[in-house]
Design an enzyme around this catalytic site. Structure first.
Site, short mmCIF file in Angstrom:
data_model
loop_
_atom_site.label_atom_id
_atom_site.label_comp_id
_atom_site.label_asym_id
_atom_site.label_seq_id
_atom_site.Cartn_x
_atom_site.Cartn_y
_atom_site.Cartn_z
N ASP A 52 36.02 50.21 31.49
CA ASP A 52 35.80 49.06 32.60
C ASP A 52 35.62 47.63 32.13
O ASP A 52 36.10 46.94 32.44
CB ASP A 52 34.83 49.72 33.56
CG ASP A 52 34.81 50.98 34.10
OD1 ASP A 52 35.03 50.92 35.24
OD2 ASP A 52 35.07 52.02 33.51
N GLU A 77 34.40 43.31 39.52
CA GLU A 77 33.14 44.48 39.56
C GLU A 77 32.37 44.18 38.80
O GLU A 77 30.91 44.50 38.98
CB GLU A 77 33.60 45.67 39.88
CG GLU A 77 32.96 46.82 39.91
CD GLU A 77 33.47 48.35 40.05
OE1 GLU A 77 34.54 48.62 39.76
OE2 GLU A 77 32.61 49.10 40.18
N ASP A 141 39.36 44.72 40.04
CA ASP A 141 38.63 45.75 39.73
C ASP A 141 39.39 46.30 38.54
O ASP A 141 40.30 46.77 38.40
CB ASP A 141 38.70 46.87 41.13
CG ASP A 141 37.91 47.88 40.89
OD1 ASP A 141 37.31 48.37 39.53
OD2 ASP A 141 37.62 48.63 42.03
N ILE A 143 38.92 48.91 36.48
CA ILE A 143 39.09 50.37 36.73
C ILE A 143 38.80 50.63 38.17
O ILE A 143 37.42 50.72 38.27
CB ILE A 143 38.51 51.26 35.86
CG1 ILE A 143 39.22 51.11 34.32
CG2 ILE A 143 38.88 52.77 36.29
CD1 ILE A 143 38.66 51.90 33.20
N ASP A 144 39.57 50.97 39.06
CA ASP A 144 39.12 51.59 40.40
C ASP A 144 39.18 52.94 39.97
O ASP A 144 40.26 53.46 39.64
CB ASP A 144 40.15 50.91 41.43
CG ASP A 144 39.64 51.32 42.94
OD1 ASP A 144 38.55 51.55 43.03
OD2 ASP A 144 40.73 51.62 43.61
N THR A 146 36.83 54.87 38.57
CA THR A 146 36.43 55.28 37.36
C THR A 146 36.12 56.81 37.18
O THR A 146 36.08 57.77 36.31
CB THR A 146 34.79 54.38 37.07
OG1 THR A 146 35.37 53.23 37.25
CG2 THR A 146 34.46 54.83 35.52
N ASP A 301 37.95 46.57 45.91
CA ASP A 301 38.44 47.89 46.26
C ASP A 301 39.62 47.94 47.12
O ASP A 301 40.27 48.85 47.40
CB ASP A 301 37.45 48.71 46.82
CG ASP A 301 36.47 49.29 45.65
OD1 ASP A 301 37.05 49.48 44.51
OD2 ASP A 301 35.26 49.21 45.79
N1 LIG Z 1 29.18 56.10 48.21
C1 LIG Z 1 30.58 55.34 48.28
N2 LIG Z 1 31.13 55.44 49.40
C2 LIG Z 1 32.45 54.95 49.54
N3 LIG Z 1 32.92 54.38 48.42
C3 LIG Z 1 32.26 54.25 47.18
C4 LIG Z 1 31.00 54.81 47.12
N4 LIG Z 1 30.50 54.65 45.70
C5 LIG Z 1 31.52 54.05 44.99
N5 LIG Z 1 32.58 53.76 45.96
C6 LIG Z 1 33.73 53.08 45.56
O1 LIG Z 1 34.73 53.92 46.02
C7 LIG Z 1 35.94 53.45 44.76
C8 LIG Z 1 36.61 54.58 44.52
O2 LIG Z 1 37.75 54.40 45.36
P1 LIG Z 1 37.98 55.65 46.18
O3 LIG Z 1 36.61 56.20 46.77
O4 LIG Z 1 39.38 55.72 46.85
O5 LIG Z 1 38.23 57.12 45.14
S1 LIG Z 1 37.75 58.48 44.75
O6 LIG Z 1 38.76 59.34 45.16
O7 LIG Z 1 36.64 58.50 45.74
O8 LIG Z 1 37.39 58.40 43.34
C9 LIG Z 1 34.71 53.15 43.48
O9 LIG Z 1 35.42 52.01 42.72
P2 LIG Z 1 35.15 51.80 41.37
O10 LIG Z 1 33.57 51.85 41.09
O11 LIG Z 1 35.94 50.97 40.91
O12 LIG Z 1 35.62 53.37 40.62
C10 LIG Z 1 33.69 52.48 44.42
O13 LIG Z 1 33.72 50.98 44.63
MG LIG Z 2 36.63 50.20 42.76
MG LIG Z 3 35.89 49.82 39.26
MG LIG Z 4 32.65 51.01 39.67
#
Ligand SMILES: Nc1ncnc2c1ncn2[C@@H]1O[C@H](COP(=O)(O)OS(=O)(=O)O)[C@@H](OP(=O)(O)O)[C@H]1O
Ligand SMILES: [Mg+2]
Ligand SMILES: [Mg+2]
Ligand SMILES: [Mg+2]
Length: 361
Positions: A52, A77, A141, A143-144, A146, A301
């Protein structure tokens, strides 16, 4: 009288594609050698890896190298706080610096001058812009998904450009996504296990009013396949997508919505904005995201994926039908949930949300 030419963003699109490809290479390297020790948990309990941070540094480096004369503002991020605080953090910073330099010398032919650890930490922190509704802001982002990255599932490197609060460029690098359209969940899992091989790894790219395109992540130049969504109204043939993690999106609520719409196929559950790319190329007709009420959405996101969906002919909004306003800073304040879909399905979906929400939950 001839009308004024509309602004185009072709150069920024090319620079964004190069930056996303470079950062995706770094992610692929790390995924090959990922160990639990190289993953830390942030204060909000989400994981973050050396990839990331490394990907964020590389995108900032690449964009500034290619556009040295333009002011640079980036809403991203990650920040370097945890990498400066403890001995463990400093150890990670050294690994990230090595990784960034290795990737630059292997992929970007950037000559002998390598970046110092301070350079890399400063590049990471160049993502601290507050964004807003004026001027240009990159939105990243690195890494979306992660959790998907760590779990060898789907993840995406997501880069967009805002101009006066509107998304004008969007690029998604999806290293573990199959190049062929997804038939079922098993196919996605299988492709993730074949990352780096032929047929796996997709880049999606869109410029406002110029269309959305997809192609192999490993290629060069702009991806060549233009995406144009069809619009089936036969709900028995429609499939929806949602987060892999039920704590990121309420799977019980989406099941009620699907039943209301007459959708009978089981959902496709994918991590990350890979879902927006998959929607834009027609792997499914609906993408649903209903996080817990207390969750505050971040712009990185959704920025890149939103433009790719719209330029492919799809619709995206919050769950009440209001457009997403990316010009308010780092957060997106909206009515619970984000929905995107093909146009006719989208209309039916908003109606179904109203009807399902008035029922006791
Ligand atoms: N509690 C909660 N509720 C909703 N969303 C959250 C939550 N926690 C994190 N995130 C965010 O979700 C990003 C990951 O995207 P997704 O939800 O589409 O993917 S996943 O299937 O759930 O991994 C993830 O992105 P990254 O942190 O970049 O991986 C977060 O921004
Ligand atoms: Mg993300
Ligand atoms: Mg990310
Ligand atoms: Mg993250």
């Amino acid at each position: 009288m001839a009308s004024a030419p509309s602004i185009t963003y072709g150069h920024q699109l090319d620079c964004a594609i190069n930056a996303v490809r470079l950062a995706s290479k770094l992610c692929q390297r790390v995924q090959l050698m990922l160990k639990a020790s190289e993953k830390t948990d942030k204060s909000d309990d989400s994981p973050v890896t050396i990839a990331d941070y490394g990907a964020q540094a590389l995108v900032a480096w690449s964009l500034q190298k290619e556009m040295p004369n333009l002011p640079f503002s980036m809403v991203a991020e990650e920040d370097s706080d945890d990498l400066r605080k403890s001995e463990e953090g400093k150890g990670l910073a050294a690994k990230i610096t090595a990784l960034v330099n290795e990737t630059i010398s292997a992929e970007a032919n950037a000559g002998p001058n390598s970046l110092s650890q301070d350079d890399v930490l400063a590049l990471i922190d160049s993502g601290n812009s507050q964004g807003g509704s004026e001027g240009f802001h990159w939105v990243l982002d690195p890494i979306d998904g992660t959790r998907g990255f760590v779990g060898m599932r789907q993840y995406a490197v997501c880069l967009g450009l805002l101009h006066h609060g509107k998304v004008v460029v969007g690029v998604l690098g999806c290293p573990n996504l199959p190049q062929k359209r997804i038939e079922d969940a098993d196919g996605v899992a299988e492709s993730a296990s074949k990352a780096g091989t032929d047929g796996v790894g997709v880049i999606f790219a869109a410029e406002r009013n110029q269309g959305a395109f997809a192609g192999p992540l490993s290629g060069n130049g702009r991806p060549g396949e233009q995406l144009q969504l069809g619009d089936s109204q036969d709900f028995s043939q429609v499939r929806f997508m949602e987060s892999y993690e039920s704590k990121h999106s309420d799977h019980d609520f989406t099941a009620m919505l699907a039943a209301k719409l007459g959708v009978t196929q089981s959902p496709l559950r994918l991590d990350s904005q890979a879902k927006y790319g998959a929607l834009a190329r027609g792997d499914a007709a609906i993408n649903l995201r209903f996080p817990h009420k207390s969750y505050r959405e971040k712009i990185w996101d959704h920025v890149a994926g939103a433009l790719i969906v719209e330029e492919a002919g799809g619709k995206i909004s919050d769950a009440s039908g209001a457009p997403l306003d990316f010009g308010k800073g780092r957060w997106l304040d909206l009515d619970r949930g984000i929905v995107s879909a093909t146009p006719t399905v989208y209309k039916a979906l908003l109606q179904a949300i109203k009807e399902v929400e008035v029922q006791p939950r």
